[in-house]
Enzyme design. Structure first.
Site, PDB file in Angstrom:
ATOM      1  N   ASP A   1      -5.703   3.309 -24.620  1.00  0.00           N
ATOM      2  CA  ASP A   1      -4.847   4.046 -23.701  1.00  0.00           C
ATOM      3  C   ASP A   1      -5.709   5.002 -22.895  1.00  0.00           C
ATOM      4  OD1 ASP A   1      -2.802   5.327 -22.389  1.00  0.00           O
ATOM      5  OD2 ASP A   1      -2.307   6.624 -24.079  1.00  0.00           O
TER       6      ASP A   1
ATOM      7  N   ASP B   1      -5.521   7.757 -20.062  1.00  0.00           N
ATOM      8  CA  ASP B   1      -4.519   8.615 -19.449  1.00  0.00           C
ATOM      9  C   ASP B   1      -5.247   9.713 -18.687  1.00  0.00           C
ATOM     10  OD1 ASP B   1      -2.537  10.487 -18.885  1.00  0.00           O
ATOM     11  OD2 ASP B   1      -1.395   9.928 -20.677  1.00  0.00           O
TER      12      ASP B   1
ATOM     13  N   ASP C   1      -7.515   7.724 -25.405  1.00  0.00           N
ATOM     14  CA  ASP C   1      -6.766   8.448 -26.425  1.00  0.00           C
ATOM     15  C   ASP C   1      -7.093   7.776 -27.768  1.00  0.00           C
ATOM     16  OD1 ASP C   1      -4.940   9.478 -28.191  1.00  0.00           O
ATOM     17  OD2 ASP C   1      -3.289   9.480 -26.749  1.00  0.00           O
TER      18      ASP C   1
END
Lengths: 352, 392
Positions: free
Chosen positions: B97, B99, B297
């Site tokens: 992930d 972000d 993440d």
């Protein structure tokens, strides 16, 4: 393929060896037969060697059949003994034997044992990436055991990895195989069916348990470091410390926790190195490096403290809290409070 | 219009979208082994432990409940609908992930804002401890799908893809990249042996792509030590070894200290490296690692029970779609164009305050307490961000 009997005897955990043993169709009851007494003798000896010296000796004798068959017999005896300390110690001792034998083999044989037995994708790769390498192993198979090894050279980020393959030398591949053998033996002992043994066999187990009991006490009687008050250690540290003294396998996290704790309660690096090298077969130079690293004398110069209780729980290192544990969140806090209690004569001398 | 009416309006638009486009919701592989989770509009709660036997059932369910956000598990289970302990974990895809919230983009202080849940007061930048207007403590932080942030996230995704293809040896067809519908990208690797990796192994993979625990000397970088020719790192070496070499090269370039100036004519990178002082050496290494490491993440990758956004569904904070981006098109991908879901009609909205933003080819705003007529997608974005309401 491992075709020769000597290979089966050296590496009795391989599928070929297991098939070979199954092919003989021996049953547990047959082992009571006087004809098989040499198998049982050797099986008992394997366990004895594990208890006494921490490694099963390779005899190199020509009676390979006894060597192959005594391996499952040993595992059966260990599983009937139902002692987790014995199980771990035996599995490690067999694995260490395999490690030292594999280091002497040629590369083809080593690669073959690892790939045929465990399904690891390995190929011979005589390549130089900064330094020469002998093998390339698929990264997923490398990651099966490498994360549990302490040294930073086992971290994936510090490896030469190209298109999904991690490059290894002979010693490193032998080390990965050792760890796989160890876990497989432990699992086989855990999952083997429980059986009731008749006298000639149960006597052997009794002898092993006696030997083990004597040994355990001998190890526990070893002098404890003077500077630190071991009676004030929290349960988690006691357990790790006992494990070290009884030569059980400690995980990376376990070793780190124990080392950082002992350094913080005043045991000097020198003494710790001695403690490690006298109870294990750790390489002294490497052990010194690691201990000094944690002590903040090397590398990042950070002096490490042990992880807090929550982290220890995550990593399965908390054996369950005692009363004092309920009031603290860190092993060093426990130690300081307990020490204070002991000095004031308030605590029991043997808490936890 | 009030909060509830705004939410009802968004839900209505989402419902219309799903009734027309449920075909574009892409089912994960082994759909009957996955757990699904949905956030409901009104209740704002996550409905988890949902399972579907096929794609038809999944689409029909989404059409009927109209979730604000839809997720599926990276994991495969024997019994996806049972509680966690009884699900029977079989394996899990490898997920990353990326972000923009985790990237230190300089524009964040300009466009991040907070909203007081109590009096609807808003402000720019980091949220204060209390609302300066009403003293309320329930302040919600909101980030903006800003172009610069999205570009930074894409750069991370491209770096990650390079790691996955050249270091980890995955094929392009094994690697799926998705725009998250908000401020990031999800990178998904599926298949065989990867699904069996345990948490410790996944942690090692994350550490690898983040350069965590990296020791330069294990890649041939030593302070002031001459190595044999074959032992010296080269710019085109594989893995971290080559990345470090290129990073050190760039380090010299950015500090305008070409090796020739520092170390004399006709000497290369290597001579420059071994002549560095201790501080320069460690600066150069740090620079090289930071330049090539990917920020992800870490929890998402190491959590083997994680729920991920379902491709083809809408993101409740933007009204944009979660869209798949073929690896070879990632470089030229424009999320603010290709993820637009509401392509028809316009809406008049009362905007409290909105940072400049682009959707498709058009740039909107900034707006400050004004009534504007916007294309539906832009209007829905502002409604979802709770900075506007449909004008009555």
């Amino acid at each position: 393929m491992l075709v020769s009997k000597i290979d089966l005897a050296k590496y009795p955990f391989t599928p070929e060896a297991i098939r070979y043993v199954e092919g003989l169709g021996l049953r547990v009851e047959d082992l009571a037969n006087p004809d098989y007494v040499s198998i049982l003798e050797r099986a008992e000896q394997r366990i004895e060697e594990a208890v006494l010296s921490g490694v099963v000796r390779w005899r190199g004798t020509p009676d390979y059949e006894v060597e192959v068959l005594s391996f499952p017999a040993s595992m059966m005896l260990v599983s009937v003994a139902k002692d987790s300390f014995l199980k771990r110690r035996y599995a490690l001792a067999e694995a260490r034997k395999v490690y030292s034998l594999l280091r002497e083999e040629d590369e083809e044989k080593l690669a073959e044992v690892a790939s045929a037995s465990f399904g690891w994708k390995i190929r011979l790769a005589h390549t130089t990436i900064g330094r020469p390498y002998d093998f390339a192993i698929k990264f997923v198979h490398f990651l099966k055991h490498a994360p549990s090894f302490h040294d930073e050279r086992w971290k994936l980020v510090n490896r030469a990895m190209v298109e999904g393959e991690v490059y290894l030398n002979k010693d490193e591949l032998a080390r990965l195989v050792e760890e796989e053998v160890r876990t497989r033996i432990e699992r086989r002992i855990e999952t083997s069916p429980q059986i009731e043994l008749q006298p000639p066999l149960s006597e052997r187990i009794n002898r092993i348990m006696q030997l083990l009991a004597g040994r355990r006490e001998a190890i526990r009687a070893e002098e404890l470091p003077r500077e630190a008050v071991s009676a004030a250690y929290p349960p988690c540290i006691k357990k790790l410390y006992d494990a070290l003294l009884t030569k059980q396998h400690l995980s990376h996290m376990g070793r780190f926790t124990l080392t950082s704790f002992l350094l913080n309660v005043g045991i000097g690096p020198e003494r710790l190195v001695k403690l490690y090298t006298s109870t294990t077969d750790f390489d002294e130079r490497l052990t010194r490096y690691q201990v000094e690293h944690i002590a903040g004398k090397r590398g990042s110069r950070t002096k490490y403290t042990p992880p807090n209780c929550a982290t220890l729980k995550t990593h399965g290192l908390c054996p369950g809290p005692d009363e004092l544990c309920e009031t603290i969140r860190h092993s060093l806090t426990y130690y300081r409070r307990k020490l204070w209690m002991i000095r004031r004569g308030k605590g029991t001398k043997e808490g936890g | 219009m009030g909060e509830i009416a705004t939410e009802e309006f968004i839900r209505q638009k989402f419902a219309e979208y799903y009734s027309e486009h449920s075909q574009s919701i892409q089912p994960p592989t082994s759909i009957d082994r996955r757990e699904f989770g949905f956030i409901l509009f009104k209740e704002r709660i996550m409905v988890r432990h949902k399972g579907f036997k096929d794609v038809k059932e999944m689409r029909r369910f989404i059409e009927s409940i109209v979730p604000s956000d839809a997720y599926y598990s990276a994991a495969y289970y024997g019994r996806p609908e049972e509680e966690m302990e009884r699900k029977g974990w079989i394996g899990a895809d490898l997920f990353f992930d990326i972000d923009a919230d985790h990237l230190q983009t300089p524009c964040r202080t300009e466009h991040d804002y907070w909203i007081c849940e109590n009096c609807r007061n808003t402000g720019r930048g980091k949220r204060p401890a209390r609302c300066p207007n009403c003293g309320g403590e329930r302040l919600r932080e909101e980030a903006w799908p800003c172009e610069k942030c999205l570009e930074a996230a894409k750069t991370e995704a491209l770096k990650l893809v390079d790691f996955l293809l050249s270091d980890f040896g995955f094929q392009e067809r094994d690697v799926d990249v998705y725009f998250s519908g908000h401020r990031g990208y999800h990178v998904h690797v599926e298949g065989g042996e990867v699904s069996q990796l345990d948490q410790m192994a996944r942690r090692e993979i994350v550490d690898y792509i983040q350069g965590v625990g990296l020791k330069p000397r294990l890649h041939g970088f030593f302070k002031r030590r001459k190595l044999a020719e074959t032992a010296r790192p080269e710019l085109n070496d594989p893995g971290w070894r080559g990345r470090l070499a290129r990073g050190v090269y760039d380090f010299f370039a950015t500090r305008q200290m070409r090796s020739s100036e520092e170390t004399g004519e006709a000497e290369g990178l290597w001579e420059a490296v071994i002549k560095m002082g201790a501080q320069t050496f460690s600066d150069a290494m740090k620079f090289a690692v930071e330049r090539h490491a990917v920020t992800v993440d870490t929890v998402v990758t190491t959590d083997i029970h994680r729920l991920m956004r379902l491709p083809g569904t809408l993101h409740g904070k933007t009204g944009l779609r979660v869209v798949r981006v073929p690896v070879e098109r990632l470089g030229g991908f424009d999320p603010l164009k290709e993820a637009v879901a509401f392509r028809r009609g316009t809406l008049v909205v009362d905007v409290d305050e909105a940072y400049r933003f682009r959707l498709g080819e058009t740039t909107f705003g900034p707006y400050q307490r004004e009534r504007v007529e916007l294309p539906m997608a832009a209007a829905v974005l502002l409604l979802c961000k709770r900075v506007a309401s449909p004008s009555s």
